[in-house]
Design a protein around this motif. Structure first.
Motif, PDB file in Angstrom:
ATOM      1  N   THR A 177       0.814  -1.234   0.000  1.00 29.98           N
ATOM      2  CA  THR A 177       0.000   0.000   0.000  1.00 29.98           C
ATOM      3  C   THR A 177       0.841   1.275   0.000  1.00 29.98           C
ATOM      4  OG1 THR A 177      -0.286  -0.309   2.384  1.00 29.98           O
ATOM      5  CG2 THR A 177      -2.133  -0.943   0.969  1.00 29.98           C
ATOM      6  N   ILE A 178       2.105   1.201   0.439  1.00 31.01           N
ATOM      7  CA  ILE A 178       2.930   2.423   0.448  1.00 31.01           C
ATOM      8  C   ILE A 178       3.452   2.748  -0.962  1.00 31.01           C
ATOM      9  CG2 ILE A 178       5.138   1.333   1.055  1.00 31.01           C
ATOM     10  CD1 ILE A 178       3.800   4.646   2.461  1.00 31.01           C
ATOM     11  N   ARG A 179       3.412   1.767  -1.860  1.00 26.84           N
ATOM     12  CA  ARG A 179       3.656   1.982  -3.306  1.00 26.84           C
ATOM     13  C   ARG A 179       5.064   2.515  -3.604  1.00 26.84           C
ATOM     14  NH1 ARG A 179      -0.997   5.529  -6.098  1.00 26.84           N
ATOM     15  NH2 ARG A 179       0.339   7.169  -5.327  1.00 26.84           N
ATOM     16  N   ALA A 180       6.046   1.972  -2.904  1.00 26.05           N
ATOM     17  CA  ALA A 180       7.436   2.392  -3.138  1.00 26.05           C
ATOM     18  C   ALA A 180       8.217   1.227  -3.752  1.00 26.05           C
ATOM     19  CB  ALA A 180       8.067   2.857  -1.833  1.00 26.05           C
ATOM     20  N   GLY A 181       9.558   1.366  -3.790  1.00 26.31           N
ATOM     21  CA  GLY A 181      10.382   0.306  -4.358  1.00 26.31           C
ATOM     22  C   GLY A 181      10.216  -1.004  -3.605  1.00 26.31           C
ATOM     23  N   ARG A 182      10.472  -2.092  -4.287  1.00 24.93           N
ATOM     24  CA  ARG A 182      10.229  -3.417  -3.715  1.00 24.93           C
ATOM     25  C   ARG A 182      11.227  -3.738  -2.602  1.00 24.93           C
ATOM     26  NH1 ARG A 182       6.838  -6.785  -5.877  1.00 24.93           N
ATOM     27  NH2 ARG A 182       6.663  -8.713  -4.737  1.00 24.93           N
ATOM     28  N   GLY A 183      10.739  -4.226  -1.493  1.00 21.99           N
ATOM     29  CA  GLY A 183      11.649  -4.638  -0.427  1.00 21.99           C
ATOM     30  C   GLY A 183      10.991  -4.594   0.937  1.00 21.99           C
ATOM     31  N   GLY A 184      11.849  -4.541   1.961  1.00 21.93           N
ATOM     32  CA  GLY A 184      11.347  -4.557   3.334  1.00 21.93           C
ATOM     33  C   GLY A 184      11.875  -3.395   4.146  1.00 21.93           C
ATOM     34  N   ILE A 185      11.371  -3.294   5.374  1.00 23.62           N
ATOM     35  CA  ILE A 185      11.767  -2.200   6.273  1.00 23.62           C
ATOM     36  C   ILE A 185      11.570  -2.675   7.708  1.00 23.62           C
ATOM     37  CG2 ILE A 185       9.438  -1.171   6.275  1.00 23.62           C
ATOM     38  CD1 ILE A 185      10.838   1.595   6.174  1.00 23.62           C
ATOM     39  N   ILE A 186      12.442  -2.208   8.593  1.00 20.36           N
ATOM     40  CA  ILE A 186      12.265  -2.478  10.033  1.00 20.36           C
ATOM     41  C   ILE A 186      12.327  -1.148  10.766  1.00 20.36           C
ATOM     42  CG2 ILE A 186      13.140  -3.661  12.101  1.00 20.36           C
ATOM     43  CD1 ILE A 186      14.616  -5.618  10.296  1.00 20.36           C
ATOM     44  N   MET A 187      11.442  -0.962  11.727  1.00 18.42           N
ATOM     45  CA  MET A 187      11.467   0.249  12.563  1.00 18.42           C
ATOM     46  C   MET A 187      11.483  -0.168  14.033  1.00 18.42           C
ATOM     47  SD  MET A 187       8.665   2.520  10.523  1.00 18.42           S
ATOM     48  CE  MET A 187       7.774   1.440   9.417  1.00 18.42           C
ATOM     49  N   CYS A 188      12.192   0.638  14.836  1.00 14.23           N
ATOM     50  CA  CYS A 188      12.241   0.348  16.269  1.00 14.23           C
ATOM     51  C   CYS A 188      12.743   1.581  17.013  1.00 14.23           C
ATOM     52  CB  CYS A 188      13.155  -0.849  16.555  1.00 14.23           C
ATOM     53  SG  CYS A 188      14.865  -0.594  16.041  1.00 14.23           S
ATOM     54  N   ASN A 189      12.806   1.479  18.325  1.00 19.52           N
ATOM     55  CA  ASN A 189      13.390   2.557  19.124  1.00 19.52           C
ATOM     56  C   ASN A 189      14.906   2.453  19.081  1.00 19.52           C
ATOM     57  OD1 ASN A 189      10.948   3.590  19.811  1.00 19.52           O
ATOM     58  ND2 ASN A 189      10.836   2.514  21.792  1.00 19.52           N
ATOM     59  N   GLU A 190      15.580   3.555  19.436  1.00 17.69           N
ATOM     60  CA  GLU A 190      17.048   3.587  19.465  1.00 17.69           C
ATOM     61  C   GLU A 190      17.631   2.429  20.270  1.00 17.69           C
ATOM     62  OE1 GLU A 190      19.379   4.975  17.907  1.00 17.69           O
ATOM     63  OE2 GLU A 190      18.061   6.296  16.753  1.00 17.69           O
ATOM     64  N   GLU A 191      16.930   2.078  21.325  1.00 17.58           N
ATOM     65  CA  GLU A 191      17.380   0.997  22.224  1.00 17.58           C
ATOM     66  C   GLU A 191      17.773  -0.274  21.447  1.00 17.58           C
ATOM     67  OE1 GLU A 191      13.969  -0.200  24.491  1.00 17.58           O
ATOM     68  OE2 GLU A 191      15.081  -1.785  25.559  1.00 17.58           O
ATOM     69  N   HIS A 192      17.016  -0.585  20.391  1.00 20.17           N
ATOM     70  CA  HIS A 192      17.265  -1.822  19.650  1.00 20.17           C
ATOM     71  C   HIS A 192      17.964  -1.576  18.312  1.00 20.17           C
ATOM     72  CE1 HIS A 192      14.958  -3.969  22.588  1.00 20.17           C
ATOM     73  NE2 HIS A 192      13.861  -3.300  22.323  1.00 20.17           N
ATOM     74  N   ALA A 193      18.347  -0.326  18.054  1.00 22.52           N
ATOM     75  CA  ALA A 193      18.854   0.028  16.720  1.00 22.52           C
ATOM     76  C   ALA A 193      20.071  -0.808  16.326  1.00 22.52           C
ATOM     77  CB  ALA A 193      19.187   1.518  16.680  1.00 22.52           C
ATOM     78  N   ASP A 194      21.058  -0.897  17.212  1.00 23.74           N
ATOM     79  CA  ASP A 194      22.284  -1.624  16.860  1.00 23.74           C
ATOM     80  C   ASP A 194      22.003  -3.105  16.617  1.00 23.74           C
ATOM     81  OD1 ASP A 194      23.751   0.606  16.948  1.00 23.74           O
ATOM     82  OD2 ASP A 194      24.623   0.247  18.950  1.00 23.74           O
ATOM     83  N   ALA A 195      21.175  -3.672  17.487  1.00 26.52           N
ATOM     84  CA  ALA A 195      20.880  -5.110  17.350  1.00 26.52           C
ATOM     85  C   ALA A 195      20.195  -5.372  16.006  1.00 26.52           C
ATOM     86  CB  ALA A 195      19.993  -5.572  18.507  1.00 26.52           C
ATOM     87  N   ILE A 196      19.272  -4.509  15.622  1.00 29.08           N
ATOM     88  CA  ILE A 196      18.560  -4.695  14.352  1.00 29.08           C
ATOM     89  C   ILE A 196      19.523  -4.510  13.185  1.00 29.08           C
ATOM     90  CG2 ILE A 196      16.851  -3.607  12.806  1.00 29.08           C
ATOM     91  CD1 ILE A 196      15.645  -5.509  14.918  1.00 29.08           C
ATOM     92  N   ASP A 197      20.313  -3.448  13.218  1.00 30.43           N
ATOM     93  CA  ASP A 197      21.223  -3.209  12.092  1.00 30.43           C
ATOM     94  C   ASP A 197      22.205  -4.368  11.932  1.00 30.43           C
ATOM     95  OD1 ASP A 197      19.928  -0.881  11.619  1.00 30.43           O
ATOM     96  OD2 ASP A 197      21.529   0.454  12.296  1.00 30.43           O
ATOM     97  N   ARG A 198      22.714  -4.883  13.038  1.00 28.70           N
ATOM     98  CA  ARG A 198      23.668  -6.012  12.957  1.00 28.70           C
ATOM     99  C   ARG A 198      22.981  -7.282  12.449  1.00 28.70           C
ATOM    100  NH1 ARG A 198      25.641  -4.351  17.915  1.00 28.70           N
ATOM    101  NH2 ARG A 198      24.455  -6.004  18.915  1.00 28.70           N
ATOM    102  N   ALA A 199      21.716  -7.448  12.847  1.00 30.76           N
ATOM    103  CA  ALA A 199      20.994  -8.657  12.415  1.00 30.76           C
ATOM    104  C   ALA A 199      20.717  -8.633  10.915  1.00 30.76           C
ATOM    105  CB  ALA A 199      19.691  -8.802  13.193  1.00 30.76           C
ATOM    106  N   VAL A 200      20.472  -7.433  10.369  1.00 30.36           N
ATOM    107  CA  VAL A 200      20.196  -7.341   8.927  1.00 30.36           C
ATOM    108  C   VAL A 200      21.505  -7.516   8.161  1.00 30.36           C
ATOM    109  CG1 VAL A 200      19.388  -5.821   7.062  1.00 30.36           C
ATOM    110  CG2 VAL A 200      18.128  -5.923   9.227  1.00 30.36           C
ATOM    111  N   PHE A 201      22.493  -6.702   8.501  1.00 30.26           N
ATOM    112  CA  PHE A 201      23.835  -6.861   7.927  1.00 30.26           C
ATOM    113  C   PHE A 201      24.854  -6.723   9.049  1.00 30.26           C
ATOM    114  CE2 PHE A 201      27.877  -5.120   6.731  1.00 30.26           C
ATOM    115  CZ  PHE A 201      28.296  -6.068   5.818  1.00 30.26           C
TER     116      PHE A 201
END
Ligand SMILES: Cc1ncc(COP(=O)(O)O)c(C=O)c1O
Length: 412
Positions: free
Chosen positions: A229-253
């Motif tokens: 529904t957001i009609r942008a380029g194909r792919g995914g996204i993750i959002m979170c609070n700063e508290e989990h930012a590093d853990a999420i970024d490391r988990a993705v790459f």
């Protein structure tokens, strides 16, 4: 839309690409997870960024030459923050599934517990289906929607959570037409000391404009796809609070992916900018109005609309009460003949199988992008019923579908 360079190099692929353009132009796409992105998004996605390696994140790459890659990824991040209001955004997941994988990988150990909606009730494979990595790596239990109302039952979910003691509760769905009460799920998650992952893959556009309440600031993690529904380029996204930012970024790459698909991230940036325009809010209102118009018409013509209607971009129809002999697959096939593409879908209390389910799912994002108003959406619902009621109507419906496509041109 012509693919001259592709044609010169590879006529077989050019034929298929041009035939696909024709299929999209001369058919009506009602698959709820699909949309028609703008030419600008298409152009960005097919840009030279496909050539670039940029492992890492803006300003912290493992490769040289990332100056422009950084600009593009940062624009996508900044626009996503503006759209959804999250503290931290990662735009690198290759898909919605990879986004969910990123969160699980960041927060769970193999064998930890996930509580999520059953696939046949509107959940997604990546929420822990046995055929998916999530169902194999983690211990999964599913909750259901109420078989009579087709709606989530938060009291039952609370009881189930207390017994199962999950580490993660997943909310957000593939085929749930009603508003999700993120706060109710969050309260349940907090009571059992679980993380709450709100997967807004389907409703990213609705959440961005405020047409559906936002889980941002409520759930611990918000995941999604960026091409629905957001009609942008194909792919995914993750959002979170700063508290989990590093853990999420490391988990993705480097945790789960290698180099980011920067051409797709460019498509995300361009689509997000479009979604920040006031016209996008009007578009999303029309998406929902069209879905409501179709649900009302289908209901008036005797079809069983699960939950009695919709608050979103999708309508789920249980064919069993009105057409006990007709499967969702048969209905979808007949409609495809008429130029109307949608998918067969399981329904609450499914009595057939996931491969040959009893329902159909109808989504209005793509037809609304083409300019359908509520009157035309209502007419489309009548055409759907005509085909379902009588296969002999297919020919006349197909003619009308061609007229509707011509009146609502695509990629002119
Ligand atoms: C709720 C939900 N989550 C995740 C996904 C997966 O998205 P993708 O196809 O981008 O991997 C989908 C796909 O439709 C979905 O409906």
């Amino acid at each position: 839309m012509e693919y001259e360079a592709v044609r010169a190099a590879d006529p077989a692929v050019a034929d298929a690409l041009e035939a696909e353009v024709d299929r999209q132009r001369t058919g009506l796409q009602l698959i709820a997870s699909e949309n028609h992105v703008s030419r600008a998004v298409l152009e960005a996605q097919s840009s030279v960024l496909t050539n670039k390696y940029a492992e890492g994140y803006p300003g912290k790459r493992y490769y040289g030459g990332c100056k422009y890659a950084d600009i593009v990824e940062q624009l996508a991040i900044d626009r996503a923050k503006e759209l959804w209001g999250a503290e931290h955004v990662n735009v690198q997941p290759h898909s919605g599934t990879q986004a969910n994988q990123g969160v699980y990988y960041a927060m769970l150990e193999p064998g930890d517990r996930i509580l999520s909606l059953d696939l046949t009730h509107g959940g997604h494979l990546s929420h822990g289906h046995p055929a998916n990595f999530a169902g194999q790596l983690y211990e999964v239990e599913h909750y259901s929607v109420d078989a009579d109302t087709g709606r989530l039952d938060y009291d039952t979910l609370a009881t189930q959570a207390a017994t199962f003691e999950p580490d993660v509760i997943v909310s957000g769905y593939s085929a749930y037409p009603r508003v999700v009460d993120w706060n109710a799920v969050q309260d349940i998650a907090e009571d059992v000391d679980a993380y709450h992952v709100a997967d807004i893959a389907h409703i990213t556009g609705l959440v961005a404009t405020g047409a559906h309440p936002s889980p941002v600031g409520v759930a611990d993690f918000i995941t999604g796809s960026t091409h629905k529904t957001i009609r942008a380029g194909r792919g995914g996204i993750i959002m979170c609070n700063e508290e989990h930012a590093d853990a999420i970024d490391r988990a993705v790459f480097p945790g789960g992916q290698g180099g980011p698909l920067l051409h797709n991230i460019a498509g995300k940036a361009v689509g997000f900018a479009e979604a920040l325009e006031p016209a996008f809010e009007t578009h999303i209102e029309q998406v929902i109005a069209n879905a409501r118009a179709m649900a009302a018409e289908l209901d008036a013509r005797g079809l069983e609309v699960v939950s009695g209607g919709t608050d979103t971009h999708l309508v789920l129809v249980d064919l069993r009460p009105s057409h006990p002999e007709l499967t969702g697959g048969e209905a979808a096939e007949a409609l495809e003949e008429a130029g109307i593409t949608l998918n067969a879908n399981t329904v609450p209390g499914e009595s057939r199988s996931a491969l040959d389910p009893s329902g159909i799912r109808i989504g209005t994002p793509a037809i609304t992008t083409r300019g359908f108003d509520t009157a035309t959406a209502k007419e489309l619902a009548t055409l759907i019923v005509e085909v379902i009621d009588d296969p002999l109507a297919t020919e006349s419906v197909a003619e009308r579908v061609q007229e509707l496509c011509a009146d609502h041109p695509l990629y002119e």
